[in-house]
Structure formats: C-alpha cells, structure tokens
Design an enzyme around this catalytic site. Sequence first.
Site, PDB file in Angstrom:
ATOM      1  N   GLY A 135       0.781  -1.301   0.157  1.00  0.00           N
ATOM      2  CA  GLY A 135       0.403   0.112  -0.522  1.00  0.00           C
ATOM      3  C   GLY A 135       0.780   1.467   0.197  1.00  0.00           C
ATOM      4  O   GLY A 135       1.499   1.658  -0.677  1.00  0.00           O
ATOM      5  N   LYS A 206       3.163 -10.640  -3.916  1.00  0.00           N
ATOM      6  CA  LYS A 206       4.346  -9.684  -3.073  1.00  0.00           C
ATOM      7  C   LYS A 206       5.368  -9.934  -3.426  1.00  0.00           C
ATOM      8  O   LYS A 206       6.544  -9.680  -3.710  1.00  0.00           O
ATOM      9  CB  LYS A 206       2.995  -8.913  -1.942  1.00  0.00           C
ATOM     10  CG  LYS A 206       1.816  -8.185  -2.564  1.00  0.00           C
ATOM     11  CD  LYS A 206       1.408  -8.105  -1.560  1.00  0.00           C
ATOM     12  CE  LYS A 206      -0.249  -7.272  -1.483  1.00  0.00           C
ATOM     13  NZ  LYS A 206      -0.827  -7.483  -0.378  1.00  0.00           N
TER      14      LYS A 206
END
Length: 438
Positions: A135, A206
Amino acid sequence: MTEMRTLKVALLGCGNVGAQVARILIEDADALAARTGARLQLSGIAVRNVNAPRDVDLPQELFTADADTLVKDADLVIELMGGIEPARTLILSALRNGACVVTGNKALLAQDGPTLYEEADKAGVQLSYEAAVAGAIPILRPIRDSLSGDRITRVLGIVNGTTNFILDQMDSTGAQFADALAEAQRLGYAEADPTADVEGHDAAAKAAILASLSFHTRFSLDDVYCEGITSVSASDIAAAKDAGFVIKLLAIAEKLAGADGNEGVSVRVHPTLLPREHPLAAVRGAFNAVFIEAENAGELMFYGQGAGGTPTASAVLGDLVSAARRLVLGGPGRTETTTGHVPALPIDAATTSYYIGLDVADQPGVLARIAQLFAEHGVSIEIMRQTIHRDAGSNVESAELRIVTHRASEAALAATVEAVKGLDVINSVTSVLRVEGV
C-alpha cells in the site's frame, strides 16, 4: 513566459483506490503541476458501468466504457482494474503507444511481469508499480534505488493486512479463526470471498515482486511456496504466546546455498512464529511492514498502512509524479534492475526452525526417544515444554509437548516430523509451524 506542458492521464478502474486517485488529481492539480513541471490532465476514467454509484463525487463526463481509445490517446496510464485481462492487454497497448504506465496489479506483475518489463524497455517508457506491494509504504523504490549499491540477503514482510488483522485478533482476544475472519469482514478488511488473502495467494504475488527487485532476478508466482492461515488454531496462538512468540503470515525471500553449493533464492509465504521482541511482532491490526537485511546497511524496517483507498492512492501518485517528471525532463524510462539469474530454490532447501506440537503418552522414556530421533535426523532441540493432561473419564494421562528446534534445512525438519509420527508413543502431531528470528 513558456506555457506549461499538459500531459494526458488515463485512469483504468474507479474502485476504492481509483476514485481517490481521481479525486487527488483534480483537487491537487496545481500542486502536482508545480512538482512535475506539467499539468496532469485527467482525460478519462475507464469503467465497466459509467452510471454505477461511486463513493467519491467525480465529473460524470470523465467516465467511459471505451478503455482502448482512452489508452491510445494518453501520455500516462494508471491501471487499477486488477486481474489479468483486460488489464494486461491495455497495459501492453499503452506501453507500445509510448505511454508511461503506473499499476498496482500485483497478480499480473507476479504472473507476467517480464513481458511488461520487456515492452517498457523496448518503448523506452517507464513502468512503475509501488502500489502493488504494501500500500502506502515506500518499499519498492528504496529496494531498487536506495539499496542498489548494497547486497540484500533477506526480506521478511507482513504484506497482507487482512491476515495480519485476523492473527492479531486471535492473539489479543483469544478468538477462533472463523470469528476473527468474520470481524475482519464486518470492518471491511476482508472480502466476502477472502480466499486470496487467507490462503496466502495475495502475499505470494507480493513476495515474487519483492524477491525480483531484491535479488535482481525475475521470479514468478510459480517460484513461491505458499501456505495460508486457515489451519492456524486458537490453541496454536495460545501456545505460541505462552512460549513468547506471536504468529504472523510472512513473505520471505532469502539468498541461500543450494544443494550444489551455488547460491539460490528461497521465496515462500507461510504462518511463522516470531519472538515477541522481533520488530515485526509489534505490527498490529491491518498494518504492513517489510524487514530487510543487507550486507552493509544492516537491518531496516518499513512500516505503514498496507491497504485502503487513500494510502494506496498516495503510492500511485508518487509513481505518477516520477513518470511525469521523466516525460518533462526526458531520458529513458526505468523499470526493473535484473542483472543476472539466481535460481529459485525449492522449499526443501530453506533453512528455518520448527515449532512442533505433540500429544504423547505420559510414560517413562518418551522424551529420550523423541530427542534421540531428532538427533538421528541432524536436528537439535532448542526449547521443549511439557504439559500433563488427565482425562477425567478414563483416568488416562497424556502429555502435550511443544518443541522449538534450532535452524536446519526444511528437508531435515520435514523428515524429522514424519519420523516422529511413526513412534508408538505419539498420539498425534497437533501442529507444525515455522519459526524465524531465533
């Protein structure tokens, strides 16, 4: 006075993050122009349904269902649609038409990133994806740029806020997994279908991106060993707490020596016990953190909000400003920094410690037999705790053993667990979890 250049920005997708990106582009237009040296004109927002209700009030005339045309007329393209298609086709179209692209699409990058990187290189444009991992936390640019003169040896990351919230709830309140998941869904941290999060798939994508940047080699989702948190029980959490540990879902990428003695990289995602004094153990709620070990910089940790519309929009706008500055000042785009090929190692090659829960018969010699079997497999025991249980109905006593091993190869540890299961004094193996930070 020279008139300021205008750059057309196409936005693909207007969900939680996309709506905030559009709002910032409109509300902060003057500030962004001052930082980039060009006006960033939001030329359109491609969506499936132009009339769908939205949380952010945006000019209706910006919405279009014709993403193909929007992309071909843009200088900068922001892709926040998610998924593989049509995102992949639209990004390739943008790159081939000379547009710089900003994306937060970790699934696409983990599955087919090399194709996108190659197209960006051919076109001499920039492909940026800071928002794809953690994020708002600036982690990819520091790895790519700030640590480019160092050698990263290991990356540990809490990169999925949903699972961190669930495990934190189980640790702090004693809740069962199902109850903690329901609370995460009620608060909006978990989707109605939480599979991608709780099974570790989101974190695995990720992990592949982090490993690729950290070790200058292209790793894909297929290179990542993945376990989720659905098998973590309240009793596992309680036993870990009693032993001074906390359980986190970690994405791990580390350089190791393979079976042939040559260097390789282990990339994996799984529930992991961490000592409570480890910096990652203090990451609570839906926050994310990435812990990096480098030869010269030593230990570094990056911490912040790992999801949410406004925090993730911050990462997107950071990439957009960087790409716009490149277009204004000129020069080649920068995408990846692969300089060679370090093979991905199978999970068997990883070195870790195990936390093993055993239900055993309470009789003389049991501990000695278990310790001998561990020694035969080249695995040493660091911590062993025993709790006696008495069945009130049958008056039969059993013992619960909790064992933490020293570091060893995954192959040796797994073989030890299988051998333990065969002992006639073992009623059951109640849990097997990996341990880091000891």
